[in-house]
Design a protein around this motif. Sequence first.
Motif, mmCIF file in Angstrom:
data_model
loop_
_atom_site.group_PDB
_atom_site.id
_atom_site.type_symbol
_atom_site.label_atom_id
_atom_site.label_comp_id
_atom_site.label_asym_id
_atom_site.label_seq_id
_atom_site.Cartn_x
_atom_site.Cartn_y
_atom_site.Cartn_z
ATOM 1 N N THR C 494 -3.721 32.510 83.768
ATOM 2 C CA THR C 494 -5.007 33.198 83.687
ATOM 3 C C THR C 494 -4.897 34.375 82.748
ATOM 4 O O THR C 494 -3.841 34.968 82.573
ATOM 5 C CB THR C 494 -5.442 33.721 85.065
ATOM 6 O OG1 THR C 494 -4.343 34.416 85.639
ATOM 7 C CG2 THR C 494 -5.846 32.578 85.975
ATOM 8 N N GLY C 501 -12.579 27.842 81.887
ATOM 9 C CA GLY C 501 -11.285 27.275 82.223
ATOM 10 C C GLY C 501 -11.031 26.017 81.413
ATOM 11 O O GLY C 501 -11.959 25.376 80.925
ATOM 12 N N ASP C 527 -8.844 30.419 80.732
ATOM 13 C CA ASP C 527 -7.750 30.226 81.681
ATOM 14 C C ASP C 527 -7.332 28.765 81.615
ATOM 15 O O ASP C 527 -8.064 27.928 81.097
ATOM 16 C CB ASP C 527 -8.204 30.557 83.111
ATOM 17 C CG ASP C 527 -8.429 32.042 83.283
ATOM 18 O OD1 ASP C 527 -7.959 32.808 82.416
ATOM 19 O OD2 ASP C 527 -9.086 32.425 84.267
ATOM 20 N N HIS C 547 -14.460 29.418 87.784
ATOM 21 C CA HIS C 547 -14.904 29.479 86.390
ATOM 22 C C HIS C 547 -16.315 28.923 86.235
ATOM 23 O O HIS C 547 -16.703 27.985 86.927
ATOM 24 C CB HIS C 547 -13.930 28.710 85.480
ATOM 25 C CG HIS C 547 -12.587 29.359 85.429
ATOM 26 N ND1 HIS C 547 -11.564 29.040 86.321
ATOM 27 C CD2 HIS C 547 -12.087 30.333 84.609
ATOM 28 C CE1 HIS C 547 -10.501 29.774 86.050
ATOM 29 N NE2 HIS C 547 -10.778 30.569 85.025
#
Lengths: 342, 342, 619, 619
Positions: C494, C501, C527, C547
């Motif tokens: 992250t 994401g 991420d 996300h």
Amino acid sequence: MAGEKVNRINLTEKDYQGAPSTMCRGCGHDAISASVIRAFYESSIDPRKVVKLSGIGCSSKTPAYFLNQSFGFNAVHGRMSAVATGANLANHTLIPIGVSGDGDTAAIGLGNFCHMMRRNVNITYIVENNGVYGLTKGQFSATADKGSVMKGGKINDIPAIDIAEIAITMGATYVARSFSGDRKQLAPILQGALAHRGAAILDVISPCVTFNNHEGSTKSLKYVKDHLDPIHDVDFIPHYENIEVDYAEGTDQEVELHDGSRIVLHKLGRDYDPSNKTQALTAIHGAVAEGKFLTGLIYYDPTRAEFVVEQNLCDTPLADLGQDLLQPAAELLDKINAELMK
Amino acid sequence: MAGEKVNRINLTEKDYQGAPSTMCRGCGHDAISASVIRAFYESSIDPRKVVKLSGIGCSSKTPAYFLNQSFGFNAVHGRMSAVATGANLANHTLIPIGVSGDGDTAAIGLGNFCHMMRRNVNITYIVENNGVYGLTKGQFSATADKGSVMKGGKINDIPAIDIAEIAITMGATYVARSFSGDRKQLAPILQGALAHRGAAILDVISPCVTFNNHEGSTKSLKYVKDHLDPIHDVDFIPHYENIEVDYAEGTDQEVELHDGSRIVLHKLGRDYDPSNKTQALTAIHGAVAEGKFLTGLIYYDPTRAEFVVEQNLCDTPLADLGQDLLQPAAELLDKINAELMK
Amino acid sequence: MESPTINDLNICIATENGTGSASANNILFKSIFKMGIPCSSKNMFPSNIQGLPTWYQVRACADGYMGRKDVIDVIVMFNDATAAKDIYRVRDGGIIIYDDSTPLQANLKRDGVQYLGVPANKLIQKIVPASPLRTKQRNMIYVGALAYLFGIEMKTIKEVLEDTFGKKPAVIESNLVCIEAGFNYMKEKGFTQSIARLMAIPNGNKGKIITEGNTACALGAVFGGVSVVCWYPITPSSSLAEAMEYYFPRLRKTKDGKATYAIIQSEDEIAAAGMVVGAGWAGARAMTSTSGPGLSLMNESIGLAYFTEIPSVFFIVQRGGPSTGLPTRTQQSDIQLMYYASHGDTRHIMLIPHDMKSCFDFARRSFDFAERFQTPVFVAIDLDLGMNLWSSNPLVLGKEPFDRGKVLTAEQLEQWEKQGKKFRRYFDMDGDGIPYRTLPGNMHRRAAYFTRGSGHDADARYSEDEKDYKETLDRLRRKLETAREYVPKPIIETSDGAKTGVICFGSSYDPVREARDRLRAAGLKTDHLLLRALPLGEESREFVAAHDRVYLVEQNRDGQMAAIFKEEWPELGSRIASVLIYDGLPAAAGEIVRQIKAHEAHLRTGAEEWREKKLIASI
Amino acid sequence: MESPTINDLNICIATENGTGSASANNILFKSIFKMGIPCSSKNMFPSNIQGLPTWYQVRACADGYMGRKDVIDVIVMFNDATAAKDIYRVRDGGIIIYDDSTPLQANLKRDGVQYLGVPANKLIQKIVPASPLRTKQRNMIYVGALAYLFGIEMKTIKEVLEDTFGKKPAVIESNLVCIEAGFNYMKEKGFTQSIARLMAIPNGNKGKIITEGNTACALGAVFGGVSVVCWYPITPSSSLAEAMEYYFPRLRKTKDGKATYAIIQSEDEIAAAGMVVGAGWAGARAMTSTSGPGLSLMNESIGLAYFTEIPSVFFIVQRGGPSTGLPTRTQQSDIQLMYYASHGDTRHIMLIPHDMKSCFDFARRSFDFAERFQTPVFVAIDLDLGMNLWSSNPLVLGKEPFDRGKVLTAEQLEQWEKQGKKFRRYFDMDGDGIPYRTLPGNMHRRAAYFTRGSGHDADARYSEDEKDYKETLDRLRRKLETAREYVPKPIIETSDGAKTGVICFGSSYDPVREARDRLRAAGLKTDHLLLRALPLGEESREFVAAHDRVYLVEQNRDGQMAAIFKEEWPELGSRIASVLIYDGLPAAAGEIVRQIKAHEAHLRTGAEEWREKKLIASI
Ligand SMILES: Cc1ncc(C[n+]2csc(CCOP(=O)(O)OP(=O)(O)O)c2C)c(N)n1
Ligand SMILES: Cc1ncc(C[n+]2csc(CCOP(=O)(O)OP(=O)(O)O)c2C)c(N)n1
Ligand code: SF4
Ligand code: SF4
Ligand SMILES: [Mg+2]
Ligand SMILES: [Mg+2]
């Protein structure tokens, strides 16, 4: 219990039984199960060392109906030969008996069956041959004879696969044919198969009384009985019995098996040498041409090593090896790492 | 073009060619393709009536390299026999030629192959037999001889499947063996197979120059050449040629094929009757025992009807039937409804 | 004119297969590796033995990205058949190296690139007498040419030749002569280029190994204690089993020279799977390896193993499907087939390595999972991981003891009896869905049971009873739920406050890493979750939930892994956007960036997306 | 004491198979049917030929619900092996009919039910001489007993006997004697009951037929013009092919007695599928039929047909899986396997009949779909539909001409040439993803092409090119999108303002209809969507979108169809709650109501549901 007959390892014939059968009353398969029980009992084999294998079909259900104390595996349709090969590799000390049907073996399973024999995998493999698919209600199987009539009247238009013929051709090393109703012949043949190390294939004609027992069928009880053509009478002498048999010169022949047991063949009117492949095939062709079922020990090849021997396996069954033998040392991985740096 | 030789239907040999080959230079398979082209040309077969079928493997790629004007189907591994059977049912007027490998046919495809022969499906089925899996880079196939050495040095420990033997055993009606390098023998055998209606199986030894051409291999070019054992010389006389051949009494034998064409076998030192199944098998066993490749027309059975005939199909190919013949009348459904009301 | 980058170069070599270019390419790649430069190679070879086009890409990348790069700096154009297309494979400003033994044909000329001719045919004729070797060694010429042009050290090349050909000085010499001929020719001509320079990095790749995923898996299995291997040749999985054939005799013999393993080439995949099931049942650690078509054929046996609860490991090296498809190209398109393999309600454990170390580790541990859960376990890789050379840290053997699962010996059974416990083969004694088993050969009088793929009760008796049946199915499902916590957890990266994401798995990992760096540079922070197993676990759910938008990168057409996410967590499903690569080439960062950017530029709601779907395929 | 219901009765007959009870049950069911009472029957038989337990349920239902009812009013307890459990199958207040030739054992007694003994063994010994027939005809005794007790007319029974045994008066007579013996015994004893009465409804079932789904499918295929059928025996699909073997010779012979069909029992399912592919390729309408294990084996060939675009029809009669599972019990658990069958990116068209008419219609039209889309088409039913007797309106032959799809004859090719159009086997000329094809035997010089399961270009040439490959995959996907609009649309029933929807398919239809009526009575109004095909279409999306909550009823453990909905429309996925029935018995309304009520009582969000999932299986 008291007074009941026991065998060399102190078991009664009952100890070799299985769950109650769910075959149709009179089904040939039940008679074969009885011979299997007899053979194991007579040969004093410890059922806990036996594995029972099968495919799918009425026949393939029968391993549940003998040798309750043995592990059993009722696999999928036509694949017993592969499953048995795997089990044999994992633990070659187990004594495998396989039961299959003519559909299971000669239709869907034919390819794998052939290759199992080519490898000479150690197994006693019984084809309970009724010429139909019993469990799916009576369709022709690949061993149905050309011209044989289905219950509904349909006539089979393709020639049968002869299990014994294909077994010899594909390299099985102990090939016999018998009849479910002839325990006297079948039991010693089975004992011989169990003593043999390699692919022992038993084509046992086993009438399906529900779907293939009518006029016009060439696998009905009556038809089969009328067309049996035994090559010889068969006796089995276990390795631990030091009997010297008095052979009638020229009429009896002795076959020695891998574990020292012997099969004695009593001639029935013809000369027959089971170790001759071409002669065996010729005899089969001749019988088929006359519409007869040649029975007895048709072919025997004592020379070929069984599959696991060719694989050079260690003596301990692979299944029993511990991490110490199964996992190479970490240093060996380091060595490989070093090589992979080049 | 002018001056180029044409056949009875006015096509040149070029008209039978295919796309450029992608086989390795010197691969036996290419030589076989050339014989295929020759055979079709010589027999004046319209390529538009031909269907080319195959499985997967180097060998199975070759149908793309002959008969450009024919439909082709390169199916999945080992299933050409089934696909060909279906195509034959859909349109029995097509002339099917199948090309497969020893892996494709004798390993994964063995079961289906056997059943295709049992049914005597009309096809000219060539096994381009090199004893290895070419396309996957040289592993042993099921026709590798016991004791044969792999490129890396591994030794095969299982006996070979003999394609001709299994073909005869399973009911193929025209069984031959030849060598990729012997177009003189192979082309007429192919012509005969194309004239035959039924399962014609050609085991053509076809060395893999890339993966199985080394010392120790029993399918190397050199080894094969040194061990060929032809039964007879073979000539093909198409049905439209009204030639009266002068046979040398006792040395030539004529075999009449379904379309009236003839195969003439010129004896090479031994008596051989290709219509005798047992004799054929015996000859194969003999040759195998001596490590030889018996070549020629090994077995021929003109009596059995091909598969679609047994199915009593209408003359028009099923694929060509219209709704008028494919859909029963609505009244017939009403009748069935009425029966289902009972 | 651009100034040369340092250690950032993507070379593509176009040849015809069967001409021996593999050897030249290998030398080239290893030489760059030996110089200490992070590098990777991708082999795009045909499903044919000789005479079809093949491309080999070597990427040197100072930043350490190992994925395929789709922008090509230099092409070695040594295959006439593909030359007309190959000239457009190279980027503007790139270099084309060609054989100018004969003049370049008109149709092979294009603008914006630098042509450098090396008369390989002529040179080789001088060096090598007419022999089959000639075609092969001709390829060494371009190694020399590239060496000169980009600064690959001849001394390193020599080392690599020595490593490769070991004790055959004649071979080393004959190759070296050709390489030098190429080198010297370029030098004599005074050719220069200004796009890139390779510079040795001392100790750069020190301690690193080069291997293929198939080899790493094979080693994992060998060290993981597999004892029965049944396989059938199929690209791209054959080399996995063949690596085992190579390593087994060296690593797994007893003192008296006997084998502690059996490796069997079966007659087909159905047999291979059947043998594995038989061996697993009888107590061996058993495996097979195959690719798509073989997996399809194994379906029935996989269901058998699932329902009878037999440990068995299936290594699947994915290739381009459907059907025979592209056997020598890569895809991740058998995800659903593996996860749901066989008829009826089935779901399977899948381990998904993404690099050489996880190939080794997961292969090794797959047997622990299979025996622990008494079920088929898939180890899922693909051609890119399996057959391309990857550099990696050395493989490390974990110290954990094998987990043989809930197997009861005769002695344990005796104990149980004393404790009044009964052995019931299919009874869920521990509430985790996993029953106990005994192995054939166990001599305890209560050990034997009957295994069947048909309905059975907790005591392994034949049963068609609806309650027994439902109980079995429910327990099997429970077992899968137990597995969720047990299988390798995803690796999550992250960065502060990223709302976007990215999820990927397997061979997409490196390209995604590179793509994320590029996206970050372009202003999009992401991420990342590297998925390493199925069934999905809580971490994956949380990641998606955390996300606004999650890009799920996978190498298939239909978003197969995305479908599994959506099935598990429909309420999160609309956050997932698929990034799909399925042209058979190893995933490249460029395409991932392109798709994500396109999506960001035109955000769609689920319903819109559905309506557009019909068109998507035609774009 | 309750007052008897009229024409609302659920009888369960427990016997041992192979004892000839099928015949008695058939007479019983048909007699009720002939009285004009809406009724249905469910046969729960073993996967064995003789000696295992079997149950047959006959349900008379004035309201016309045809689904299995899980509440049993009367049990005929004629199987000693299951009697101890059977006594609890009947509801409180229900009736147990048993053979009191010997006294009832103590363990077979329970409270709250009425026991009625009929000495069947004794009676039959008097009537039938010792013969194999005796066991068989003993079953006729309970037919008579039930007839007396519930008012089944003897005259109707006689009619049915005549219909059944046609011209064999001796057989009719011998059965009748037994039935009368049962009837008279009850009468003499003066037995009465007060739970239900059956009363003839004049013309009640007039014009209705009774048949099985397998027969209806077989007829559909025969009238649909199938010409090559290749199959391998497997329960519960065998009777589909066998019905074709029965009808073909009657319906599909030319005037000179030749066959316009081939029906081949192949050596296995792989061969069956291969033959179908070969026949479809060569231009015949070709099909196979199988069940789960066969479907697993056919996977590879299905992928071949998909990728080479060969029309082929697969009838799948689903049974209890996984593995051999429960071969004679019903499930809908091969949904995902069918839809995604084979490796690589594949999705298939599925037709899902729900009654006898749609079995016939979809079977007939499946060949149109297969030829139109040049792809495998599944006709998906299950054992309940396939092997149980269903009453239905008569089958009607639609008047549409066959749709043979885009097949070009030699003449058409000639035309095309004149128009300057080129035949390209895999080129998307019409933008619908469907290319044109020619059939082998087409004599036009441009007709021939080469079919292969490996990569190919639009001209059917071998290709490993990534663009060709992606183009093919994209076009195949486009084809699927085209199919969405083309396949049978769902049937939607709405009631004003319902916020809850129910979706089901196949044999669940009748139980769901009944369940919805019950729910409505209990205050929950629901709309309904009967899904009849995959891929999903817009109507299904709208239906889900239009409801707050949608119950998707299916007969498998894992919610396989729900997964497909969630994959398509993740944003709607959390509205879907699965109602799952998977114990192998035909779906019953009671269980559906129970699950929906339980869910309504405890509404969960998606995330909660996920957390609970792990526990669900253990409930
Ligand atoms: C893959 C698969 N196909 C089909 C079946 C259905 N099936 C069950 S038993 C059987 C045939 C059994 O015949 P045979 O082996 O001769 O045994 P028999 O019942 O005659 O003893 C078939 C086709 C199946 N179980 N699995
Ligand atoms: C189901 C399946 N398994 C494995 C393969 C991989 N495969 C391709 S060709 C081949 C063997 C070909 O050998 P053979 O038939 O002898 O042909 P050859 O290449 O030697 O001519 C194999 C195993 C495949 N394509 N499909
Ligand atoms: S159906 Fe036939 S084979 Fe099966 S149990 Fe009955 S008699 Fe035996
Ligand atoms: S690999 Fe062998 S079989 Fe294949 S093309 Fe080359 S020489 Fe022929
Ligand atoms: Mg049978
Ligand atoms: Mg080969």
